[in-house]
Design an enzyme around this catalytic site. Sequence first.
Site, PDB file in Angstrom:
ATOM      1  CB  SER A 196      -0.804   0.211   1.276  1.00 52.32           C
ATOM      2  OG  SER A 196      -1.765  -1.028   1.378  1.00 52.32           O
ATOM      3  CG  HIS A 248      -1.386   4.166   3.804  1.00 55.20           C
ATOM      4  ND1 HIS A 248      -3.184   4.490   4.356  1.00 55.20           N
ATOM      5  CD2 HIS A 248      -1.220   2.839   3.120  1.00 55.20           C
ATOM      6  CE1 HIS A 248      -3.612   2.724   4.549  1.00 55.20           C
ATOM      7  NE2 HIS A 248      -2.773   3.005   3.999  1.00 55.20           N
TER       8      HIS A 248
END
Length: 390
Positions: A196, A248
């Site tokens: 991610s 992230h």
Amino acid sequence: MERNPSPATTTVEIKVHPRREDNTVHPVGPPSQPATGPVRLGRSSSEYRPFKKWVSWLVPSFVVANIILFAVTMFVNDCPSNSTSCLAPFLGRFSFQPLKENPLLGPSSTTLQKMGALEVYNVVHKHQAWRLISCIWLHAGVFHVLANMLSLIFIGIRLEQEFGFVRIGFLYVISGFGGSLLSALFIQNSISVGASGALFGLLGGMLSELITNWTIYANKLAALLTLIFIIVINLAVGILPHVDNFAHIGGFLSGFLLGFIFLIRPQFRWISQKNAHPGQITTSITKHKKYQYVLWLLSLILLIVGFILGLVMLLRGVNLNDRCSWCHYLSCFPTSKWSCKSEQVYCEMIQSGNQLNMTCQSNGRSHIFQLSDSNPSESQIRQLCSQVCN
């Protein structure tokens, strides 16, 4: 990259994958509108393209590699031989850990650690910095790998077609490293796996690419707002419990800076002059605009300095939560519906020189650790206890 359950808990933490779905902003307009790539130059052929169209092969290769590595991880996990109960036992050694241990249909935390998951203690005290890269190729479960790979296909293939495999390959890997680095500086009591951070890097690169090549796009404002909306929504999901939003954020910031470096386009007046008909009068013009050079240089400096400082602090065992009392809210914001506090775990330990025998009181598991220092700190002991009890 996804974060496995915090060693203090028994749930698997993941980093929510950035979703672009049909919102193709690079280099098209909003998803409900037709493609709005750079304005075509004046040529008789309607098929003329000012930029080369690449064949995407690296991103599909990344997808295949991630899936193969997940299958290898499940083979190594061998649930029937290492656990009292398994989910889908008909799959043999590919069967999953119980849902209470891993709700994503995947392996145990111990297997992920063995395969190269990001674990701060091993990075700092066992000099395993390679885990900052290896963790982005591992996934915690079937749901996790499918979600991330679908996102990679939707985001990565379009980018590779526009900019080529070299630039997008570097953008993906370096962004994943940046996400792992920021995650390790803030979240040090859990293991982390997943792509991610690298996927958020692709989103960050799309945003900076749109900014640095602003003059060559039509419907640029609509494209910018659409992309910002997608990024904000995905980052907002990161405040939920057991989601590694620091990975992230780190991946996004790295990709944003890398976009100014790798995804810069020449201005159209230069392309028009280069492709002018023989005998056509042309004027001298630079390949890129001045602001593009400025953004390129600033981004390169910030990226290098940021990575060097981050690595120095990490290898010295710095926990940035001690220097930023509010930063933990960026990864988990407590509400009446959920808590961000980790479950307390307790261990019994017997130390003999550099050898530490630790037993978790909650599950009875034991493990012997070889310490680099005969006087481990309380933080190290907590990390080891959490690892045994996980």
